[in-house]
Every structure is written in C-alpha cells, then in structure tokens.
Design an enzyme around this catalytic site. Sequence first.
Site, mmCIF file in Angstrom:
data_model
loop_
_atom_site.group_PDB
_atom_site.id
_atom_site.type_symbol
_atom_site.label_atom_id
_atom_site.label_comp_id
_atom_site.label_asym_id
_atom_site.label_seq_id
_atom_site.Cartn_x
_atom_site.Cartn_y
_atom_site.Cartn_z
ATOM 1 N N GLU A 168 0.644 -1.269 -0.110
ATOM 2 C CA GLU A 168 0.449 -0.123 0.147
ATOM 3 C C GLU A 168 1.031 0.986 0.259
ATOM 4 O OE1 GLU A 168 -2.463 -0.246 3.726
ATOM 5 O OE2 GLU A 168 -3.786 -2.679 2.368
ATOM 6 N N ASN A 211 1.626 -5.251 -3.440
ATOM 7 C CA ASN A 211 0.250 -5.915 -2.901
ATOM 8 C C ASN A 211 -0.496 -3.947 -2.403
ATOM 9 O OD1 ASN A 211 -1.599 -7.535 -1.876
ATOM 10 N ND2 ASN A 211 -1.392 -6.934 0.263
ATOM 11 N N HIS A 248 -10.811 -5.534 -2.164
ATOM 12 C CA HIS A 248 -12.053 -5.951 -1.478
ATOM 13 C C HIS A 248 -13.057 -5.156 -2.332
ATOM 14 C CE1 HIS A 248 -9.151 -7.146 1.967
ATOM 15 N NE2 HIS A 248 -8.400 -6.350 1.763
ATOM 16 N N GLU A 276 -6.399 -9.989 -0.900
ATOM 17 C CA GLU A 276 -7.060 -10.398 -0.012
ATOM 18 C C GLU A 276 -8.528 -10.114 -0.531
ATOM 19 O OE1 GLU A 276 -5.728 -6.907 1.983
ATOM 20 O OE2 GLU A 276 -3.535 -7.577 1.879
ATOM 21 N N ASP A 278 -12.582 -9.974 -0.408
ATOM 22 C CA ASP A 278 -13.779 -9.997 -0.079
ATOM 23 C C ASP A 278 -15.191 -9.386 -0.532
ATOM 24 O OD1 ASP A 278 -13.086 -8.037 1.128
ATOM 25 O OD2 ASP A 278 -12.491 -8.389 2.821
HETATM 26 O O1 9MR Z 1 -7.034 -7.631 8.173
HETATM 27 C C1 9MR Z 1 -6.784 -7.020 9.596
HETATM 28 C C2 9MR Z 1 -7.224 -6.583 10.382
HETATM 29 O O2 9MR Z 1 -7.281 -7.480 11.014
HETATM 30 C C3 9MR Z 1 -6.350 -5.797 11.003
HETATM 31 O O3 9MR Z 1 -7.194 -4.685 12.007
HETATM 32 C C4 9MR Z 1 -5.750 -4.633 10.337
HETATM 33 C C5 9MR Z 1 -4.963 -3.454 10.390
HETATM 34 O O4 9MR Z 1 -4.851 -2.750 10.466
HETATM 35 O O5 9MR Z 1 -4.923 -4.701 8.697
HETATM 36 C C6 9MR Z 1 -6.125 -6.187 8.285
HETATM 37 O O6 9MR Z 1 -5.411 -6.515 7.148
HETATM 38 C C7 9MR Z 1 -5.344 -5.575 6.354
HETATM 39 C C8 9MR Z 1 -4.299 -5.576 5.508
HETATM 40 O O7 9MR Z 1 -3.339 -5.997 5.948
HETATM 41 C C9 9MR Z 1 -3.562 -4.844 4.340
HETATM 42 N N1 9MR Z 1 -4.428 -4.767 3.563
HETATM 43 C C10 9MR Z 1 -6.191 -4.293 3.944
HETATM 44 C C11 9MR Z 1 -6.121 -4.914 5.197
HETATM 45 C C12 9MR Z 1 -7.636 -4.860 5.790
HETATM 46 O O8 9MR Z 1 -8.060 -4.294 6.069
#
Ligand code: 9MR
Length: 688
Positions: A168, A211, A248, A276, A278
Amino acid sequence: MKALKRLGARRAAVLPLLAVAALVTPAAATAAPDAHDAVRASTLGAQAAQSGRYFGAAVAAGRLGDGVYTGILDREFNAVTPENEMKWDTTERSRGSFNFGPGDQIVNHAVAHGQRVRGHTLVWHSQLPGWVSSIQDANTLRSVMNNHITTVANHYKGRVYAWDVVNEAFADNGSGQHRPSVFQNLLGDGFIEQAFRTARSADPAAKLCYNDYSIEDWNSAKTQGVYRMVRDFKSRGVPIDCVGFQSHFGAGGPPGNFQTTLSNFAALGVDVQLTELDIAQAPAAAYTNTVRACMNVARCTGITVWGIRDSDSWRSGENPLLFDRNGNKKAAYRSALTALGGTPTTQRATATTTATATARKSAAPATRSAAALPSSFSWSSSGPLIAPKPDSTHDIAGIKDPTVVYYNGKYHVFASTARAAGYNLVYLNFSDWSQAGSATHHYLDRTAVGAGYRAAPQVFYNAPQRLWYLVYQTGNASYSTNPDISNPNGWSAPRNFYSSMPDIIRRNIGNGYWVDMWVICDSANCYLFSSDDNGHLYRSQTTVGQFPNGFTNTVIAAQDSKYNLFEASNVYKVQGTNQYLLIVEAVGSDGRRYFRSWTSGSLAGSWSPLAASESNPFARANKVSFPSGAWTKDVSHGEMIRAGYDQTLTIPNCRLQYLYQGLNPNASGDYNSLPWRLGLLTQTNSTC
Ligand code: 9MR
C-alpha cells in the site's frame, strides 16, 4: 517395482487366457481423453491446483484452536496469509527485538498441512510501531528497514513462498504518486526499490510482490501509478516477481475491466494474484466474475480470500466471505468453486440453510470431512498421462514406480526408468495433469544421484531440516537430499540408511528381493518400511531428530503369502483423522497387479484390513472405470496425491487420487522391457 523373472514367466503363461478379454476395450479409439475431467475436484484448493493455481485464506493465529475454523482451512485451502502476525508491530515491536511466535504458529500449521505461505508484509506504513514512525534521519531508517527485511525474511526462508515486500505505498488521491509515510518522507521514491533489493538478497528463492488495494480498475490513476512502477522495475532489473491485487470489493464486485488490468500487468513479466478478496454481501455473481478474471489470465497464479467465515472478517458486518458464521458454505462458495472448474457436491450445497444449521452443528462440514475412509473403493482412471521419452543415451522402455508431490504450483514427479539394462530415475514437473505428457524428462543418472541401479523413488520435504529427501533402492535403502525440489542437479550422491541388510530381513527374504523403501514420520519418530517380494513388510524406526540416521528395531510389520503381500507399499496419514493407511501391491489370481489396504491408529501399530481382498480390493482394474479406454489391467506401483508434501505424508480423507503404473494388457516378454506408463486414478465413491 522389482523385475521378477518368475513372475514374468507366470504372466506369460496367463496372457493367452487374457487375450480375449483384453480385446474388449470399449470405444477406446473414439473416447476423447480428458485429463481435466478426470481430476475435477470438490474443494477450492484442490480444484485451483488442477490449473496450477492456489486458493488461500488469511489466517489468524488466535483462531487455530477453533476446530470448525481449522477444519475448513485444511479441507478447502492450500495457501495461507497470516492476517496480522508478520506485520512490523508484531515482529519487531521494539528495535532489534524480534518476535516470530505468532507467525511461526501459522507457518507450522501451514507446513504440516501442505499449504504454502504468503508473507505479509515487510514494509507498510500501517501497523508500524511508533519507534519506527518517529525516526527522523534517513540513514537510521534505511538501516532499520534493511535489518527488518533481512531478519524477517531470513527467519522464514524456505517456508514462505512469496513476500508482500511493500504494501500500500501508493496514494488514493488520484495523483498516481506514492502516499506520504515515514519511508517516503525520509528515503524518497527509492525506498520501494531498496526494499525489494534487500528482500532478494535475504531470500533469493522467495517471490517478491508489491501489494495494494484499489488498483483493480485499469482506468484509475493509482493502478496506472503502480503499473508504471512495475514497468520501470522490470526495465531496470529491480527484482520484482508479482503484484498482489487486494480485491476488497463492494457488492458490485470487481470493475468490468479487472481482467484487462490483470493481463496488462502480467504482460510486464510478473505473476499476478488476488491477495485479500472479500466482497460486500458476497453476491454469487460477483465471486464468479472475480474468479473468472483470474482464471482467464495464465499468470494469475492464485486467489486468497481475506478470512474464512463471515465472523472472521475484518468487515464482518458485510458478510463478505465464502462461509457463514457456522462454517456452512454460502452460494458464493459454490460460485467460486464452479468458476475454478470444480463441482460442488449436492450434499454440501444443502448445508447452508439456517433452519438446519443448529441441528447440523455436530455434523458441520469440517466434522463430516474428517470421517474415516470407506471400506470399499471405486475409481475412474485417466488414460496414460506419462510415457517414456527416450533420448540418445536413454533407450527407456517403461516409466514406473512414480512418487509425486504438489509444491509451489507444480506437480513434481520422480519415477523409475526401466530398460533391459536395468533401472535408474527420472524427474519431471508440470502445473496441470493435462501438461504431464509434454513435461521435460530430466534423467538423474546425469546428476550426483549417479548411474547404476536406482529405482522406486519416494520424495518428501523434511520440514524440520528444511530439506527434500529422495528415498530409493540401490540394493540397500538409499537417499539423496536437495534444498530445491525443482532443481534436478541439486540432489546429493546416494547415502544408505543401513550399513547392510538388517538381520531379520536376511533371515526372511528367501528368494525375494529387498525393494520399495518408504519413509513416513509422526511428530516423534520416522519409520522406514520395505518389502521383500516374499510376503513380508518390514519396518525400522528412528527419531525425527536423528533422521536419516539411527534406523534400528527392524520388525515384520505385516506378512502374508508371497503374492498376497508382494511389494510397492505406501503408508500415509489420513488428513483430519487419527488413521494411517497402508496399501500394498498384490498379484491377483489372473497374474495382474492390484492393491490391498489396511488402517492403523499408529505407525508402529498392527494393521486392520480395510479393503484387503481380491474381491474387495483397494484398487484393482475391475473396480476402475476407464472413460478414455481400458488401457491397462494392472494397477501397479504408484503414489497417492498428497494433501501436503512433508514427512508426515498426509493424504486427503476423501476423493483420493492415485498416480499408478499400468501396462498394455497385450504386452509380454522381459519384465524390465515392458512398456509401463503412468495414469491417474480418482476415487468415485467418496462422500465429500
Ligand atoms: O484484516 C486485518 C485486520 O485484522 C487488522 O486489524 C487490519 C489493521 O490495519 O489489517 C487488516 O488487514 C489488512 C491487510 O493487512 C492489508 N490490506 C488491507 C487489510 C484490511 O484492512
């Protein structure tokens, strides 16, 4: 596998009787062989694997104690991404002090279940501890970043197949530029390149990915920004192997041009993955479109959903995943499986109604799939998929005794090569059974494995040692090791497990041959099985720590008459159960090879018959349908398609597949010169 002169004579004697039956080969010439149809699967991971892809899920270490969760995870998925456990705020909460505990929990689980691991993530502005974001000079930050990447990548070397090196880094503001972050602010645009170069030096074998989210729409400025970066990296030789599209999505699913985006990136020379996935409310059609976009792009090598059940999701209020809170499959699951090319079963399809969910609790999918194996088996066979490929120095007549693992997106097959002059070994790999026939054959006599008698290989990954083992017979029980299964030149010269034939074998072998060595380990011990072509199955034992040394306590693990317990034994752990499966090749009353099976609760235990007779065999030609032509009457020496690839030799508990050697029923003559070919059986009577 053994060349058996006496059996050769015996077969020659029965062949005239079989000739008539052998001619009754229904429609062999007209039926189109379709390896794809023969291997259609009913779980996401298994089906994705048929096209060389993976289907993964984000996993939380804290949920690994939940049996419904791990039941689904281990049944459906062949890849995992730690959801939070490899992020900087967990792995290096304070400077120089590393914590790999939670990440290791997930990796150990994955390795034990044959799932590959995507490392997530080495450099990200979020979930970054305060001590990093408050660094104020570039030199300190550069050395902190490099040290973090190197230490984490080193720790997971050999166990993480791909890293999200940078996550990101691009802004959402339509500029197509990087977002502000401590890395960007102090190190400038070059921090991404620096991170990739450092990751490559730390773990040269891992795939290195960039990513991001909201880069699925080809027309967005952010997508274009990432595209320009990847193009620039590829043109300057900055090491980048893949791009992860987080995916997402809102309820509308992917943008209409998602597939275009994927192919445009792939055309730059990188793999692409959905990392990722969903989708709000999980509309079935949106999942279909998403999965199809990946399936339509050859370099789209895998899909990961961001959680298993809706209740596991970071956006659980939107029910965006494939399984509901009770672990039942949703309509979106069936769409995804179908789009992968698989066949959802009717039984499972009914498991989603909430009215029955409570009543079904004790029979949730995870529990049902852990059922023991059935006590009779029927199969469907492919046509011959792998045939010898003689070259100027290898005049091979038959290809035999295959061993196979699915690893890193490929089937890796080792087999004996047979010709009048004797046996040696060959290696090939391919991503899909439909490509097995066109794979290159690498002859191992050209490697340190060496020329001379080497046969009946068995391959597995010794996870504790992070090393591949190839076990085979040379007159003794021998092995070679290799850090990289895909490198045929990486195998060591043969070493022996025993200094000489154990006494108990010498006393019982009679006129037989010592053949078909087989290693399997539980959490404490490793066992070495072998046969003597004289009715005995032997077992020796050492500890996991001592392996490959220390095999002692050789005993007779099973015995019967010579042809009833002949050779080619395989021993496996049945996934999700406390059951081990033993199969041993027998010679039938018609002279044809078939398999008998037994189970045991422990590797050192006694074996109880499962499907163990000629009338109720584990696998025999008369229990096999041959939609593309009955090309063999022998179901002989082979290997199960495993659920994983490590020393536990875990196989699925349903819809078994067995790679075996078969033979034109009309062939006769010298045993070593028979035209053996390899085909794939798929179990047709499983309930999953
Ligand atoms: O799913 C993850 C969640 O449990 C955490 O609280 C969050 C913190 O930023 O990160 C989520 O995973 C993220 C991933 O690492 C990077 N892309 C976005 C995902 C959803 O927020």
